[in-house]
Every structure is written in structure tokens, then in C-alpha cells.
Design a protein around this motif. Structure first.
Motif: not given
Ligand SMILES: [Zn+2]
Length: 308
Positions: A50-53, A102-105, A266-269, A27-30
Motif C-alpha cells: 500500500d502506497v501514497a503517491v 501508506k501511513p498505517a492509520s 507530513l505522512l509521519r505527522f 493529482c492525488d492518489a493512494s
């Protein structure tokens, strides 16, 4: 990608719908955008980025999908369910709306922990229980993927976190992640929470274990407090203890995954607070079976990653 109990339950055939074979789990992917179909929407991340799914696909047409909470769509599917093939593969096809930068960090491995565990924990804590800084929360099963995510997110938000586990090693690790109190799971767990809260109990309980922990969850929540349930990995039918639920006016709230806007928040947080997901172990794709065995053993602390 990272493993989740959803993958294990699908593998074992213990999900509430027929499973057609062959089936790609996960289910999880990046990862990196390889190509779009003929109708790539405006504003989609460019090829090569670069992306998050976001791992949920709603029907997009029902009243829930048009309303404020599309997670109430009755026809939602997760990546790896139905005709939506999973991410345990070098390439995965998803709708363009399901990818976000994708979050940079975070690394790709860390980002691959966000879609299920972190998103589920985020919605439980901040949407369902609506926890604010300074409120208290008991995280049951604090060593698993969901539990460690809940401990990290709640601590970063300024909540007072009680972490519960049967394992002293996992309790020590939860304290290192920001939990303020370690609670040994078992018959004295509720007593420990009550004595640390002047007999009041916690504002919310994060429950995903089920039968072994439910009695503690019902006793440890404060008058009018919330028990948010997003799983029952160790049994779904504990004695309900209804007297305590109505007399103490507890709120039992079911929660599943999260919406796309919640995923973006969530990704921003996580990026803002530089939260790093805990990764227990990383396996190459051919060793996926070993990763599943470790998930089944329950001995892991944090997420199990499979890298391509
Ligand atoms: Zn819908």
C-alpha cells in the motif's frame, strides 16, 4: 483519488500552459503497487504494498533540484500535467521515487487527500510561516480541502487557529476540527481577529481565496507577520494594500505544493497525531462529473473522493 482545484482549472482550460488532449486529470492518489518497469530501484516498496503517491515531478537536473528546495525547480510538473498522466483512473504510472508507504492509520481514501491539500497546507504552515506551538494562524476559506487540512494540522501542532468562512455550518465544523476561534468572513472579519488578539493580529495567515479575503488577511496579520499564499480560487487581483504591507512589515510568501521530504514528514505527522482528513463525499469513477460539479459549487466541506 481526491479532487483538487488544479483538476477543475485544468478541466476548464484555465492554467498557464497549453493543454494537450486527451488528458487524464487527477493529482492525488493512494493505492497498491502493481508492477515496476525494468529498472525498479533498490528499496522501493514491494509489489502488492500500500502506497501514497507524491504528486510532483521535478526535472532533477537544475540548480534548484540540486539545492535545498527542489520545489523551486522551474520545470516541475504535477501528476496530470504535460506527459505526466493523472490519477483519475484505475492504474497510474509514476516514477518509483514518487511512491512512499501508506501511513498505517489512514485508509486509502484518507491517504488520497495527502498529496495536494495536506502537503500544500503543511508547507505553508511549517516551512513557509515556520509556525511553532503557541503561535496563532488565521485560515481563510476554512471549509475547503486546503482550509480543513490547515485547520487540522495547525491545531494538532499546538497553534491557536482562527478559522474564517462565509458559512456558519463550515465555521462550526472547523471548531470541531480544533479551531479555537470562528471568524465570519466579511468586512468585520479583521476586527474580530484583532479583538481576540489584544489588537495585535495573528502570526500568520493562510490565504488561498484571493479577492474576497485579501483585505482581511492584510489587516489581520500582526506587525511583521506572514501571509502565505497558495491559491486564489476566487480571484487573483485584489487591491494590494501596499501601504499596510510595508508600514507593518508584512511578509507575503508564495507557496506551491511541497518537497518529497516534506511529504514524508507530513505522512509521519498525520500518522503520529492520528489526524483523519475530512471527506465530504465519495463517488465511483463513472460519477466523476458529479464530484466536479460539487467542487465547482463550493458547497463541500473537506475533500471529494473518487474511488475505483
Ligand atoms: Zn529542476
Amino acid at each position: 483519488m481526491s479532487l483538487n482545484h488544479h483538476d477543475y482549472f485544468t478541466l476548464r482550460g484555465i492554467v498557464g500552459y497549453p493543454i494537450t488532449l486527451p488528458r487524464i486529470l487527477g493529482c492525488d492518489a493512494s493505492g497498491v503497487v502493481d508492477a515496476y518497469g525494468p529498472d525498479a530501484p533498490d528499496g522501493a516498496p514491494p509489489v502488492g504494498s500500500d502506497v501514497a503517491v507524491y504528486p510532483v515531478r521535478q526535472c532533477g537536473a537544475c540548480a534548484a533540484c540540486m539545492g535545498p528546495d527542489p520545489m523551486l525547480c522551474r520545470r516541475f510538473t504535477m501528476l496530470s500535467d504535460g506527459d505526466f498522466e493523472g490519477s483519475l483512473a484505475e492504474y497510474v504510472v509514476v516514477p518509483a521515487r514518487n511512491i512512499v508507504p501508506k501511513p498505517a492509520s489512514l485508509t486509502h481514501a484518507q491517504t488520497a487527500c495527502m498529496g495536494v491539500s495536506f502537503l500544500t497546507a503543511y508547507r505553508m504552515l511549517f516551512v513557509k510561516a515556520a509556525l511553532q506551538p503557541g503561535t496563532s494562524v488565521l485560515v481563510q476559506g476554512a471549509g475547503g480541502g486546503l482550509g480543513t487540512a490547515a485547520v487540522q494540522l495547525a491545531a494538532a501542532a499546538g497553534c491557536i487557529v482562527f478559522a474564517s468562512s462565509r458559512s456558519q455550518t463550515k465555521l462550526d465544523a472547523a471548531l470541531a476540527l480544533g479551531a479555537r476561534h470562528a471568524v465570519a468572513a466579511g468586512k468585520d472579519a479583521a476586527k474580530a481577529v484583532l479583538s481576540a488578539t489584544s489588537g495585535e493580529g495573528v502570526d500568520a495567515v493562510i490565504e488561498s481565496v484571493g479577492e474576497p479575503t485579501w483585505a482581511t488577511s492584510v489587516r489581520a496579520a500582526r506587525q511583521g507577520g506572514a501571509i502565505v499564499v497558495a491559491g486564489a480560487t476566487a480571484g487573483a487581483n485584489p487591491p494590494a494594500d501596499l501601504t499596510r504591507i510595508f508600514w507593518r512589515q508584512l511578509r507575503v510568501l508564495g507557496s506551491t505544493m511541497g518537497t518529497l521530504p516534506e511529504f514524508v514528514r507530513l505522512l509521519r505527522f498525520v500518522d503520529d497525531r492520528t489526524i483523519k482528513p475530512v471527506i465530504d463525499a465519495t463517488y465511483p469513477l463513472p460519477d466523476a462529473r458529479r464530484a466536479f460539479e460539487r467542487l465547482a459549487s463550493g458547497e463541500h466541506f473537506g475533500k471529494l473522493l473518487i474511488v475505483m
